[in-house]
Design a protein around this motif. Structure first.
Motif, PDB file in Angstrom:
ATOM      1  N   ALA A 235      16.173  -4.411   2.508  1.00  0.00           N
ATOM      2  CA  ALA A 235      15.966  -4.986   3.838  1.00  0.00           C
ATOM      3  C   ALA A 235      14.974  -4.172   4.663  1.00  0.00           C
ATOM      4  CB  ALA A 235      17.295  -5.096   4.575  1.00  0.00           C
ATOM      5  N   LYS A 236      15.005  -2.864   4.519  1.00  0.00           N
ATOM      6  CA  LYS A 236      14.173  -1.990   5.353  1.00  0.00           C
ATOM      7  C   LYS A 236      12.760  -1.815   4.816  1.00  0.00           C
ATOM      8  CE  LYS A 236      17.542  -1.358   8.219  1.00  0.00           C
ATOM      9  NZ  LYS A 236      17.514  -1.949   9.571  1.00  0.00           N
ATOM     10  N   GLY A 237      12.492  -2.291   3.598  1.00  0.00           N
ATOM     11  CA  GLY A 237      11.127  -2.337   3.099  1.00  0.00           C
ATOM     12  C   GLY A 237      10.490  -0.994   2.786  1.00  0.00           C
ATOM     13  N   ILE A 238      11.303   0.001   2.427  1.00  0.00           N
ATOM     14  CA  ILE A 238      10.737   1.320   2.129  1.00  0.00           C
ATOM     15  C   ILE A 238       9.849   1.268   0.884  1.00  0.00           C
ATOM     16  CG2 ILE A 238      11.267   3.766   1.808  1.00  0.00           C
ATOM     17  CD1 ILE A 238      12.144   2.599   4.501  1.00  0.00           C
ATOM     18  N   ASP A 239      10.149   0.351  -0.039  1.00  0.00           N
ATOM     19  CA  ASP A 239       9.284   0.190  -1.216  1.00  0.00           C
ATOM     20  C   ASP A 239       7.879  -0.249  -0.801  1.00  0.00           C
ATOM     21  OD1 ASP A 239      10.565  -2.209  -0.382  1.00  0.00           O
ATOM     22  OD2 ASP A 239      10.121  -3.184  -2.287  1.00  0.00           O
ATOM     23  N   ASN A 240       7.798  -1.145   0.175  1.00  0.00           N
ATOM     24  CA  ASN A 240       6.484  -1.552   0.674  1.00  0.00           C
ATOM     25  C   ASN A 240       5.772  -0.408   1.397  1.00  0.00           C
ATOM     26  OD1 ASN A 240       6.199  -4.167  -0.259  1.00  0.00           O
ATOM     27  ND2 ASN A 240       7.168  -5.105   1.534  1.00  0.00           N
ATOM     28  N   ALA A 241       6.536   0.483   1.999  1.00  0.00           N
ATOM     29  CA  ALA A 241       5.942   1.653   2.651  1.00  0.00           C
ATOM     30  C   ALA A 241       5.246   2.538   1.618  1.00  0.00           C
ATOM     31  CB  ALA A 241       7.025   2.442   3.388  1.00  0.00           C
ATOM     32  N   VAL A 242       5.899   2.743   0.472  1.00  0.00           N
ATOM     33  CA  VAL A 242       5.286   3.542  -0.605  1.00  0.00           C
ATOM     34  C   VAL A 242       3.991   2.876  -1.063  1.00  0.00           C
ATOM     35  CG1 VAL A 242       5.591   4.469  -2.933  1.00  0.00           C
ATOM     36  CG2 VAL A 242       7.534   4.440  -1.348  1.00  0.00           C
ATOM     37  N   ARG A 243       4.047   1.567  -1.281  1.00  0.00           N
ATOM     38  CA  ARG A 243       2.846   0.840  -1.719  1.00  0.00           C
ATOM     39  C   ARG A 243       1.730   0.922  -0.668  1.00  0.00           C
ATOM     40  NH1 ARG A 243       7.096  -3.010  -2.906  1.00  0.00           N
ATOM     41  NH2 ARG A 243       7.589  -2.934  -5.143  1.00  0.00           N
ATOM     42  N   ALA A 244       2.105   0.850   0.605  1.00  0.00           N
ATOM     43  CA  ALA A 244       1.105   0.910   1.682  1.00  0.00           C
ATOM     44  C   ALA A 244       0.418   2.277   1.699  1.00  0.00           C
ATOM     45  CB  ALA A 244       1.775   0.632   3.025  1.00  0.00           C
ATOM     46  N   LEU A 245       1.188   3.334   1.534  1.00  0.00           N
ATOM     47  CA  LEU A 245       0.586   4.665   1.540  1.00  0.00           C
ATOM     48  C   LEU A 245      -0.345   4.838   0.347  1.00  0.00           C
ATOM     49  CD1 LEU A 245       0.339   7.360   2.959  1.00  0.00           C
ATOM     50  CD2 LEU A 245       2.272   8.197   1.594  1.00  0.00           C
ATOM     51  N   LYS A 246       0.024   4.292  -0.795  1.00  0.00           N
ATOM     52  CA  LYS A 246      -0.845   4.350  -1.971  1.00  0.00           C
ATOM     53  C   LYS A 246      -2.175   3.649  -1.685  1.00  0.00           C
ATOM     54  CE  LYS A 246      -2.157   4.770  -6.285  1.00  0.00           C
ATOM     55  NZ  LYS A 246      -2.733   6.057  -6.758  1.00  0.00           N
ATOM     56  N   LEU A 247      -2.129   2.509  -1.039  1.00  0.00           N
ATOM     57  CA  LEU A 247      -3.355   1.793  -0.680  1.00  0.00           C
ATOM     58  C   LEU A 247      -4.235   2.641   0.239  1.00  0.00           C
ATOM     59  CD1 LEU A 247      -1.925  -1.800   0.006  1.00  0.00           C
ATOM     60  CD2 LEU A 247      -3.352  -1.099  -1.932  1.00  0.00           C
ATOM     61  N   LEU A 248      -3.616   3.320   1.194  1.00  0.00           N
ATOM     62  CA  LEU A 248      -4.369   4.168   2.114  1.00  0.00           C
ATOM     63  C   LEU A 248      -4.991   5.362   1.383  1.00  0.00           C
ATOM     64  CD1 LEU A 248      -1.886   4.060   5.106  1.00  0.00           C
ATOM     65  CD2 LEU A 248      -4.226   3.184   5.139  1.00  0.00           C
ATOM     66  N   LYS A 249      -4.238   5.966   0.481  1.00  0.00           N
ATOM     67  CA  LYS A 249      -4.764   7.095  -0.291  1.00  0.00           C
ATOM     68  C   LYS A 249      -5.964   6.652  -1.130  1.00  0.00           C
ATOM     69  CE  LYS A 249      -1.732  10.225   0.980  1.00  0.00           C
ATOM     70  NZ  LYS A 249      -2.113  11.425   1.766  1.00  0.00           N
ATOM     71  N   ASP A 250      -5.841   5.464  -1.733  1.00  0.00           N
ATOM     72  CA  ASP A 250      -6.929   4.960  -2.570  1.00  0.00           C
ATOM     73  C   ASP A 250      -8.188   4.673  -1.747  1.00  0.00           C
ATOM     74  OD1 ASP A 250      -5.305   5.166  -4.778  1.00  0.00           O
ATOM     75  OD2 ASP A 250      -4.840   3.012  -4.890  1.00  0.00           O
ATOM     76  N   LYS A 251      -8.012   4.450  -0.433  1.00  0.00           N
ATOM     77  CA  LYS A 251      -9.172   4.214   0.441  1.00  0.00           C
ATOM     78  C   LYS A 251      -9.748   5.521   0.982  1.00  0.00           C
ATOM     79  CE  LYS A 251      -9.849   0.826   3.154  1.00  0.00           C
ATOM     80  NZ  LYS A 251      -9.836  -0.190   4.240  1.00  0.00           N
ATOM     81  N   GLY A 252      -9.095   6.640   0.636  1.00  0.00           N
ATOM     82  CA  GLY A 252      -9.637   7.937   1.043  1.00  0.00           C
ATOM     83  C   GLY A 252      -8.913   8.622   2.177  1.00  0.00           C
ATOM     84  N   TYR A 253      -7.813   8.043   2.668  1.00  0.00           N
ATOM     85  CA  TYR A 253      -7.059   8.665   3.765  1.00  0.00           C
ATOM     86  C   TYR A 253      -6.093   9.708   3.208  1.00  0.00           C
ATOM     87  CZ  TYR A 253      -8.904   4.993   6.770  1.00  0.00           C
ATOM     88  OH  TYR A 253      -9.743   4.165   7.484  1.00  0.00           O
ATOM     89  N   GLN A 254      -6.655  10.862   2.845  1.00  0.00           N
ATOM     90  CA  GLN A 254      -5.861  11.898   2.187  1.00  0.00           C
ATOM     91  C   GLN A 254      -5.030  12.738   3.159  1.00  0.00           C
ATOM     92  OE1 GLN A 254      -5.603  11.939  -1.131  1.00  0.00           O
ATOM     93  NE2 GLN A 254      -7.000  10.164  -1.104  1.00  0.00           N
ATOM     94  N   ASP A 255      -5.326  12.659   4.453  1.00  0.00           N
ATOM     95  CA  ASP A 255      -4.602  13.509   5.404  1.00  0.00           C
ATOM     96  C   ASP A 255      -3.446  12.782   6.094  1.00  0.00           C
ATOM     97  OD1 ASP A 255      -6.243  11.828   6.907  1.00  0.00           O
ATOM     98  OD2 ASP A 255      -6.444  13.284   8.551  1.00  0.00           O
ATOM     99  N   ILE A 256      -3.009  11.657   5.528  1.00  0.00           N
ATOM    100  CA  ILE A 256      -1.851  10.935   6.079  1.00  0.00           C
ATOM    101  C   ILE A 256      -0.615  11.285   5.258  1.00  0.00           C
ATOM    102  CG2 ILE A 256      -0.801   8.674   6.476  1.00  0.00           C
ATOM    103  CD1 ILE A 256      -3.541   7.546   7.048  1.00  0.00           C
ATOM    104  N   VAL A 257       0.485  11.599   5.938  1.00  0.00           N
ATOM    105  CA  VAL A 257       1.757  11.891   5.280  1.00  0.00           C
ATOM    106  C   VAL A 257       2.832  11.021   5.915  1.00  0.00           C
ATOM    107  CG1 VAL A 257       2.210  13.842   6.864  1.00  0.00           C
ATOM    108  CG2 VAL A 257       3.440  13.701   4.683  1.00  0.00           C
ATOM    109  N   TRP A 258       3.745  10.542   5.088  1.00  0.00           N
ATOM    110  CA  TRP A 258       4.805   9.639   5.569  1.00  0.00           C
ATOM    111  C   TRP A 258       6.164  10.290   5.315  1.00  0.00           C
ATOM    112  CZ3 TRP A 258       3.755   3.763   5.234  1.00  0.00           C
ATOM    113  CH2 TRP A 258       4.729   3.049   5.954  1.00  0.00           C
ATOM    114  N   TYR A 259       6.900  10.513   6.392  1.00  0.00           N
ATOM    115  CA  TYR A 259       8.256  11.067   6.308  1.00  0.00           C
ATOM    116  C   TYR A 259       9.268   9.945   6.540  1.00  0.00           C
ATOM    117  CZ  TYR A 259       6.455  15.868   6.546  1.00  0.00           C
ATOM    118  OH  TYR A 259       5.820  17.051   6.278  1.00  0.00           O
TER     119      TYR A 259
END
Length: 408
Positions: A235-259
């Motif tokens: 329900a809380k969509g944490i799996d989509n959060a992991v996928r979203a961060l992967k997309l951002l990393k692949d675009k070059g946003y290496q300085d983003i961290v998700w807690y």
């Protein structure tokens, strides 16, 4: 004094339990004698229950509902164990929706003959957590009220069974207008019974707790910090959060961290996804925290990646802490934030979440605008309780009128 019963399951760390603590801390105990019925006296929030409500003793058969079937049988509750087995079998016949909702309904239905009643009669009995069988079937009250904390249009329940229980309540309280709308879309015959009363917030308490000293790794992290406080669940969509961060990393946003602060049944799945996407150092599970607010305060953005919500308490608490927030476009999202004013609503998908984060990461002015608007908003709303008191007062007047008519 009006006699009120409030019933819920336990006080484990969660949004519903946090909202119950706020309700209890703001209740008018001068005019109401309140009994609190918890099926299990467990959970880290037990110590947060104020002294004024009378905490009733546990009724052991109800405590078994969070045990396994094997534990239930070993505890000597054979008939309840057999009822659970039947519920599991009946629920297995459907494959739609998130697992567990129908099984909970059937568990209560088949267990009812073996569950004790409360002897005391109340003016008002409030069932704070679905399924609402206990107050519906095992409590004597002149008026009964059930709470809605989620978007019922998105969860798979046995609709016929649900309506049978909902119809035993005089009022149904939804935590937001959109939550109400979603409910009556599924149960249109109940429209006239559904009221809206928002979760009670305590801004001064949230800000005070946010200043507590905790072992917070975020304080030493110089990266751009995202935070989510939620159960690790579908329900809380944490799996989509992991996928979203992967997309951002692949675009070059290496300085983003998700807690993420929270725990739940999907933890193993989430940890596997983190490893598979090579995000071990940038998607960090902090686990269960009794006080999540110092972590919220240390973040640059609060994200709610949920698939559905009633009205997320944590989003309002992040706004109280003057955080820019991003939420997904679940059906009740418009009741949660004013898009572009005190929050940002993004498409409900991993890609949508990534796009929203990128937008606010790149646009400091928008991020600052959202935060400042939250800072200048008064989120205190204890006045919401007046809606509940009004239903109680109406109940008392109706009772007095009935007694007056009988005496003529």
């Amino acid at each position: 004094m009006k006699n009120v019963l409030i019933a819920s399951f336990d006080m484990e760390v969660g949004g519903v339990e946090r909202s119950l603590v706020s309700l209890l801390n703001n209740f008018d105990y001068k005019s109401h004698q309140v009994d609190l019925m918890l099926y299990s006296h467990t959970g880290d929030f037990m110590n947060l229950i104020p002294k004024y409500p009378n905490l009733l003793a546990e009724l052991k058969p109800y405590k078994t509902f969070r045990m396994t079937i094997g534990q239930t049988i070993k505890s000597g509750k054979l008939l309840l164990g057999l009822a659970r087995l039947r519920a599991k079998y009946e629920a297995s016949k459907t494959t739609s929706g998130e697992a567990g909702y129908r099984q909970m309904q059937y568990m209560w239905k088949y267990s009812l003959p073996f569950l004790p009643k409360l002897e005391k009669k109340y003016d008002i009995a409030i069932s704070y957590l679905w399924p609402h069988y206990f107050v519906a079937e095992k409590v004597q009250a002149t008026k009964k009220i059930a709470w809605i904390h989620t978007d019922f249009s998105t969860v798979d329940t046995d609709r016929k069974l649900d309506i049978q229980i909902w119809e035993k309540f005089n009022h149904i309280i939804a935590v937001s207008e959109e939550c109400r709308n979603a409910f009556i879309k599924k149960y249109p015959t109940l429209e006239n019974n559904v009221l809206v009363m928002e979760n009670i917030t305590s801004p001064d308490l949230v800000r005070s707790l946010a200043d507590e000293k905790v072992n917070n790794p975020m304080l030493q992290d110089s990266r751009f910090k995202l935070i989510t406080v939620a159960r690790l669940s579908h329900a809380k969509g944490i799996d989509n959060a992991v996928r979203a961060l992967k997309l951002l990393k692949d675009k070059g946003y290496q300085d983003i961290v998700w807690y993420v602060v929270g725990y739940g049944g999907d933890e193993e799945l989430i940890r596997t996804m983190i490893c598979e996407n090579d995000l071990t150092d940038s998607f960090i599970l902090l686990g269960k925290k009794l006080n999540p607010y110092p972590y919220m305060k240390a973040a640059d953005l609060y994200i709610q990646p949920s698939r559905y919500e009633g009205k997320a308490v944590t989003v309002t608490e992040a706004q109280i802490l003057s955080k820019s927030v991003i939420i997904t476009n679940y059906s009740t999202a418009r009741s949660q934030v004013k898009n572009g004013i005190d929050g940002y609503i993004t498409e409900l998908s991993a890609k949508g979440i990534a796009v929203g984060i990128e937008k606010l990461y790149e646009n400091f002015e928008l991020r600052n605008k959202l935060a400042n608007n939250c800072k200048n908003t008064d989120y205190s709303n204890s006045f919401e309780l007046e809606k509940l008191y009004k239903t109680i007062l109406e109940n008392r007047r109706a009772y007095n009128d009935k007694c007056s008519s009988s005496s003529l």
